[in-house]
Write a protein that holds these residues in place. Structure first.
Motif, short mmCIF file in Angstrom:
data_model
loop_
_atom_site.label_atom_id
_atom_site.label_comp_id
_atom_site.label_asym_id
_atom_site.label_seq_id
_atom_site.Cartn_x
_atom_site.Cartn_y
_atom_site.Cartn_z
N PHE A 202 9.11 -11.80 -9.84
CA PHE A 202 9.82 -10.87 -8.68
C PHE A 202 11.19 -11.57 -8.14
O PHE A 202 11.31 -12.77 -8.02
CB PHE A 202 8.67 -10.92 -7.54
N LEU A 203 12.07 -10.56 -8.77
CA LEU A 203 13.52 -11.09 -8.65
C LEU A 203 13.91 -10.66 -7.03
O LEU A 203 14.00 -9.32 -6.68
CB LEU A 203 14.38 -10.48 -9.58
N PRO A 204 14.36 -11.73 -6.38
CA PRO A 204 14.64 -11.60 -5.13
C PRO A 204 15.81 -10.79 -4.80
O PRO A 204 16.79 -10.79 -5.67
CB PRO A 204 14.89 -13.07 -4.42
N PRO A 205 16.05 -9.74 -3.70
CA PRO A 205 17.11 -9.24 -3.73
C PRO A 205 18.43 -10.17 -2.96
O PRO A 205 18.19 -11.29 -2.56
CB PRO A 205 16.81 -8.10 -2.59
N GLU B 279 26.40 -4.14 -6.55
CA GLU B 279 27.13 -3.71 -5.48
C GLU B 279 28.22 -4.75 -5.09
O GLU B 279 29.57 -4.22 -5.10
CB GLU B 279 26.35 -3.34 -4.22
N LEU B 280 27.75 -5.98 -5.08
CA LEU B 280 28.68 -7.15 -4.91
C LEU B 280 30.02 -7.17 -6.07
O LEU B 280 31.24 -7.03 -5.59
CB LEU B 280 28.16 -8.44 -4.91
N THR C 8 10.67 -3.40 -16.94
CA THR C 8 10.86 -3.55 -15.60
C THR C 8 10.43 -2.60 -14.69
O THR C 8 10.10 -1.50 -15.31
CB THR C 8 12.52 -3.69 -15.58
N ILE C 9 10.51 -2.80 -13.22
CA ILE C 9 9.72 -1.82 -12.50
C ILE C 9 10.77 -2.22 -11.21
O ILE C 9 11.30 -3.26 -10.72
CB ILE C 9 8.46 -1.93 -12.14
N ASN C 10 11.40 -0.97 -10.59
CA ASN C 10 12.27 -1.06 -9.50
C ASN C 10 11.50 -0.89 -8.11
O ASN C 10 12.13 -0.80 -6.89
CB ASN C 10 13.52 -0.12 -9.60
N GLU C 11 10.02 -0.84 -8.03
CA GLU C 11 9.27 -0.78 -6.73
C GLU C 11 8.20 -1.69 -6.99
O GLU C 11 8.00 -2.24 -7.70
CB GLU C 11 9.02 0.68 -6.81
N ASP C 12 7.73 -1.95 -5.77
CA ASP C 12 6.44 -2.83 -5.91
C ASP C 12 5.21 -2.12 -6.74
O ASP C 12 4.90 -0.89 -6.63
CB ASP C 12 5.94 -2.99 -4.24
N PRO C 13 4.72 -2.85 -7.52
CA PRO C 13 3.70 -2.48 -8.48
C PRO C 13 2.52 -2.01 -7.74
O PRO C 13 2.05 -1.00 -8.32
CB PRO C 13 3.52 -3.47 -9.40
N ILE C 14 2.22 -2.56 -6.65
CA ILE C 14 0.97 -1.98 -6.14
C ILE C 14 1.19 -0.60 -5.48
O ILE C 14 0.31 0.45 -5.34
CB ILE C 14 0.50 -2.89 -4.91
N GLY D 118 19.71 -3.65 -9.44
CA GLY D 118 20.97 -4.30 -9.39
C GLY D 118 20.84 -5.96 -9.02
O GLY D 118 21.65 -6.74 -8.79
N THR D 119 19.39 -6.28 -9.35
CA THR D 119 18.95 -7.69 -9.15
C THR D 119 19.29 -8.46 -10.23
O THR D 119 19.01 -9.79 -10.50
CB THR D 119 17.81 -7.95 -8.50
#
Length: 475
Positions: A312-315, A364-365, A284-290, A177-178
């Protein structure tokens, strides 16, 4: 373009020429709902001849399903101005037509004398969703349309703009959702590949056996039922391929993907020859790549290949400065779609928005604004009353010094046993309202549309009250 000489609607020769050549459909009806202007582009869009439409009533020619009404007739009968409204209907040959419409009533001496609709054809531009594939060669998002003033967001925008100058792989990292796809489209549209295909595939949407053939293509005879079919890499050649949720691919498929990226060649399943590729990959990835690498969700070598540029797209919870800005954008969006005139959030809702954690981020917004505006009727402000009950309670707990109207609203929703006489009266009125709704619904055999008409409220407003009063006989 043909027209009927209506005394209230005179079109001069210059306008006739413009209407004939313009690449937008123009449809005008007079005060009786009969077509008097129907230009060449409109004929193409609706696959009709002028004699089928001109001088005839709109509803004698076109069919609208599922209780949908014509936006053109709404403008004529109710004076509604509608912009960017998607509408699907059928011509008199049974052919489905899908359009995006801007519709306006035509006024003279403060009276509606007709209506005009300007139409863009989207029948052939619908996204092709076949086997879970989304192809969007006409991407609509650019950097100018991305909304945000927070420092962290501006930095990401600047980095993304710089990455658009090259063809290096980009890895977009961010929670669900970012707005990762919006960034991918913006990068594509700012690059030299903007006139070439942009193809998006959600890697989590399909099983491994199917997604392999979708990505790489198939050779006839490779397996039972296989045909010669290009994969997404071939279809995106010269353009951009967005691989969404890359961490959902199996390690085996990630290894095959890595080889294609390294060699810039692809071989269809069952084929012996390879084809050269010129495709930019955005993943795209929705978790920390590490963490994804540590949990065996992402191959380390593939990560290094994809993350030439990492964004890194901020929440949303880290973009407090942008929350109300985005909320206002969505309010204006749904004003246009729903024909409303909402102008703002009230202070309590605004405070709640700033303090809410937004686990679903911008998506969500938007959904919260859309849901609230479904309950708005002849109001210009979104209040706590328009939010789902669970959020109403959260708003109340955040605001200890509530104003009297908000206190009354809270009392009405919670039905507190300690209410004073004023609130008891309100409770009685609510019971009467519920009983009246039940009576009307019963008389109409549960038909929501008919009941709403009798009650003098919108269908959406009635559905809200059905949920509010836990009425279970909705049909």
């Amino acid at each position: 373009m043909k027209k009927d000489k209506d005394p209230n609607l005179v079109v001069d020769e210059l306008l006739q020429l413009i209407l004939e050549e313009i690449d937008i459909g123009i449809h005008v009806v007079n005060h009786e709902g009969k077509t008097i202007v129907y230009n060449r582009k409109m004929m193409e869009i609706e696959m009709m001849n002028e004699e089928d439409v001109l001088h005839k009533n709109l509803l004698d020619v076109f069919t609208f399903q599922n209780n949908q009404s014509s936006t053109l007739l709404e403008a004529l009968q109710k004076g509604k101005i509608r912009k960017n409204i998607k509408q699907s209907y059928f011509n008199n040959r049974g052919k489905e037509v899908t359009t995006i419409n801007d519709t306006y009533p035509i006024m003279k001496d403060n009276k509606i004398v007709g209506a005009i609709e300007m139409v863009r054809d989207v029948t052939e531009l619908k996204q092709s969703v076949q086997d879970g594939i989304m192809q969007n060669r006409n991407t609509r998002y650019t950097f100018e349309q991305l909304i945000g003033e927070s420092p962290s967001f501006k930095i990401i925008i600047d980095d993304a703009k710089r990455s658009a100058r090259t063809s290096s792989s980009v890895l977009l990292i961010g929670e669900t959702g970012t707005g990762k796809e919006l960034f991918a489209q913006s990068i594509h549209n700012a690059s030299h590949r903007s006139t070439k295909p942009f193809i998006s595939q959600n890697c989590a949407a399909l099983p491994e056996t199917l997604i392999e053939s979708i990505l790489f293509g198939t050779k006839k005879g490779a397996f039972t039922g296989a045909i010669d079919k290009p994969g997404l890499f071939e279809e995106a050649n010269g353009g951009t391929l967005l691989l969404d949720e890359i961490n959902s691919l199996s390690p085996n498929l990630q290894a095959k993907l890595l080889r294609v990226l390294q060699d810039r060649k692809v071989r269809r399943i069952g084929d012996m020859t390879e084809k050269e590729l010129d495709v930019r990959i955005i993943a795209t990835i929705n978790e920390d790549p590490i963490e994804a690498i540590a949990n065996n969700h992402l191959r380390k070598d593939l990560y290094y290949r994809l993350s030439v540029v990492s964004l890194f797209l901020p929440p949303l919870r880290e973009r407090k400065e942008d929350i109300l800005l985005l909320a206002n954008f969505f309010i204006q969006k749904y004003n246009r779609l729903f024909g409303l005139t909402v102008t703002k959030l009230d202070d309590h809702v605004a405070q709640f928005f700033l303090q809410h954690n937004w686990p679903g981020n911008i998506r969500e917004l938007e959904h919260m604004i859309e849901g609230a505006m479904n309950l708005v009727e002849n109001e210009t402000t979104i209040t706590s009353f328009h939010l789902p009950t669970r959020f109403f309670n959260e708003v109340s707990s955040m605001n200890n010094n509530l104003t009297k109207p908000l206190e009354k609203l809270q009392a009405k929703k919670t039905n507190n046993e300690n209410q004073d006489d004023h609130f008891n009266l309100k409770s009685t009125l609510l019971d009467k309202e519920k009983q009246h709704i039940l009576t009307v619904l019963s008389e109409q055999n549960g038909n929501i549309t008919k009941a709403a008409k009798i009650l003098g409220i919108s269908r959406q407003n009635l559905q809200y009250r059905i949920r509010k009063f836990n009425i279970t006989n909705e049909k």
